[in-house]
Design a protein around this motif. Structure first.
Motif, mmCIF file in Angstrom:
data_model
loop_
_atom_site.group_PDB
_atom_site.id
_atom_site.type_symbol
_atom_site.label_atom_id
_atom_site.label_comp_id
_atom_site.label_asym_id
_atom_site.label_seq_id
_atom_site.Cartn_x
_atom_site.Cartn_y
_atom_site.Cartn_z
ATOM 1 N N MET A 1 37.367 12.996 56.108
ATOM 2 C CA MET A 1 37.717 14.318 55.622
ATOM 3 C C MET A 1 37.632 14.304 54.098
ATOM 4 N N PHE A 2 37.137 15.378 53.553
ATOM 5 C CA PHE A 2 36.986 15.512 52.109
ATOM 6 C C PHE A 2 37.792 16.726 51.661
ATOM 7 N N VAL A 3 38.689 16.523 50.696
ATOM 8 C CA VAL A 3 39.532 17.597 50.167
ATOM 9 C C VAL A 3 39.343 17.650 48.659
ATOM 10 N N PHE A 4 39.200 18.861 48.130
ATOM 11 C CA PHE A 4 38.961 19.045 46.700
ATOM 12 C C PHE A 4 39.708 20.280 46.221
ATOM 13 N N ASP A 5 40.422 20.161 45.108
ATOM 14 C CA ASP A 5 41.123 21.288 44.504
ATOM 15 C C ASP A 5 40.395 21.745 43.248
ATOM 16 N N HIS A 6 40.252 23.056 43.114
ATOM 17 C CA HIS A 6 39.626 23.639 41.921
ATOM 18 C C HIS A 6 40.486 24.811 41.454
ATOM 19 N N LYS A 7 40.755 24.860 40.160
ATOM 20 C CA LYS A 7 41.594 25.919 39.592
ATOM 21 C C LYS A 7 40.737 26.986 38.914
ATOM 22 N N ILE A 8 41.159 28.234 39.089
ATOM 23 C CA ILE A 8 40.485 29.378 38.475
ATOM 24 C C ILE A 8 41.565 30.307 37.921
ATOM 25 N N ARG A 9 41.340 30.818 36.731
ATOM 26 C CA ARG A 9 42.232 31.827 36.151
ATOM 27 C C ARG A 9 41.676 33.202 36.544
ATOM 28 N N VAL A 10 42.510 34.035 37.160
ATOM 29 C CA VAL A 10 42.078 35.361 37.598
ATOM 30 C C VAL A 10 41.812 36.235 36.378
ATOM 31 N N ARG A 11 40.607 36.793 36.330
ATOM 32 C CA ARG A 11 40.213 37.679 35.230
ATOM 33 C C ARG A 11 40.560 39.121 35.583
ATOM 34 N N TYR A 12 40.742 39.930 34.558
ATOM 35 C CA TYR A 12 41.088 41.332 34.746
ATOM 36 C C TYR A 12 40.048 42.044 35.615
ATOM 37 N N ALA A 13 38.783 41.738 35.400
ATOM 38 C CA ALA A 13 37.694 42.387 36.140
ATOM 39 C C ALA A 13 37.730 42.069 37.635
ATOM 40 N N GLU A 14 38.481 41.057 38.034
ATOM 41 C CA GLU A 14 38.560 40.668 39.446
ATOM 42 C C GLU A 14 39.695 41.377 40.185
ATOM 43 N N THR A 15 40.430 42.227 39.469
ATOM 44 C CA THR A 15 41.563 42.917 40.091
ATOM 45 C C THR A 15 41.230 44.378 40.370
ATOM 46 N N ASP A 16 42.025 44.976 41.247
ATOM 47 C CA ASP A 16 41.849 46.390 41.583
ATOM 48 C C ASP A 16 42.879 47.234 40.828
ATOM 49 N N GLN A 17 42.966 48.489 41.159
ATOM 50 C CA GLN A 17 43.864 49.405 40.459
ATOM 51 C C GLN A 17 45.335 49.013 40.621
ATOM 52 N N MET A 18 45.654 48.284 41.702
ATOM 53 C CA MET A 18 47.036 47.858 41.933
ATOM 54 C C MET A 18 47.383 46.586 41.149
ATOM 55 N N GLY A 19 46.369 46.003 40.500
ATOM 56 C CA GLY A 19 46.597 44.764 39.757
ATOM 57 C C GLY A 19 46.444 43.516 40.612
ATOM 58 N N TYR A 20 45.999 43.693 41.854
ATOM 59 C CA TYR A 20 45.778 42.568 42.763
ATOM 60 C C TYR A 20 44.310 42.160 42.718
ATOM 61 N N VAL A 21 44.041 40.895 43.040
ATOM 62 C CA VAL A 21 42.646 40.473 43.158
ATOM 63 C C VAL A 21 42.002 41.281 44.272
ATOM 64 N N TYR A 22 40.891 41.912 43.965
ATOM 65 C CA TYR A 22 40.133 42.685 44.943
ATOM 66 C C TYR A 22 39.724 41.766 46.096
ATOM 67 N N TYR A 23 39.909 42.211 47.319
ATOM 68 C CA TYR A 23 39.722 41.356 48.490
ATOM 69 C C TYR A 23 38.346 40.689 48.547
ATOM 70 N N GLY A 24 37.304 41.372 48.119
ATOM 71 C CA GLY A 24 35.952 40.811 48.173
ATOM 72 C C GLY A 24 35.736 39.650 47.216
ATOM 73 N N ASN A 25 36.594 39.525 46.221
ATOM 74 C CA ASN A 25 36.421 38.444 45.248
ATOM 75 C C ASN A 25 36.808 37.080 45.799
ATOM 76 N N TYR A 26 37.542 37.034 46.896
ATOM 77 C CA TYR A 26 37.906 35.735 47.466
ATOM 78 C C TYR A 26 36.666 34.968 47.913
ATOM 79 N N ALA A 27 35.664 35.666 48.432
ATOM 80 C CA ALA A 27 34.416 34.992 48.819
ATOM 81 C C ALA A 27 33.763 34.349 47.601
ATOM 82 N N ALA A 28 33.827 35.006 46.450
ATOM 83 C CA ALA A 28 33.280 34.425 45.220
ATOM 84 C C ALA A 28 34.103 33.215 44.785
#
Length: 136
Positions: A1-28
């Motif tokens: 089994m191979f496990v890898f952690d990667h960190k990303i800072r959520v950018r403003y452009a990735e959020t919706d009007q509610m301030g949440y990450v837009y659901y489609g961005n999880y695939a990215a």
């Protein structure tokens, strides 16, 4: 089994009007983590393509528990549980800085010979690099 952690800072452009990450961005987010995971093995997507092999996504699943928000530092944990063959399955868990599970997902990709446009086994060099994670 191979496990890898990667960190990303959520950018403003990735959020919706509610301030949440837009659901489609999880695939990215999954793609970024998957790409970096493969790079960690010592072979990149780019190198696979230079060998004449591409890896299209053939299946995607995701489940949302809590939203990520602007400026959150999220961790995408990517796991490969089974030795890759013609297909490779990635599982994802997305956590916030407090360690709370926000999202889970899965993608399945298939190795495709670019000249024949047909599924193929993963290149031997890739199998060799993955072997260390799947010894019994």
């Amino acid at each position: 089994m191979f496990v890898f952690d990667h960190k990303i800072r959520v950018r403003y452009a990735e959020t919706d009007q509610m301030g949440y990450v837009y659901y489609g961005n999880y695939a990215a987010f999954y793609e970024v983590a998957r790409t970096e995971m493969l790079r960690q093995t010592g072979i990149s997507y780019k190198e696979l393509e230079e060998m004449g092999v591409m890896l299209p996504v053939i299946e995607l699943h995701t489940k949302y528990f809590q939203p990520a928000r602007y400026d959150d530092l999220i961790t995408i944990r990517t796991t490969i549980r089974e030795r890759p063959g013609v297909r490779i399955k990635f599982e994802y868990e997305v956590f916030n800085e407090q360690g709370e599970l926000l999202n889970t997902g899965m993608t399945q990709l298939v190795f495709v010979d670019m000249q024949k446009n047909r599924p193929c086994k993963s290149p031997q060099i890739f199998q060799d690099k993955m072997e260390v994670y799947f010894r019994e």
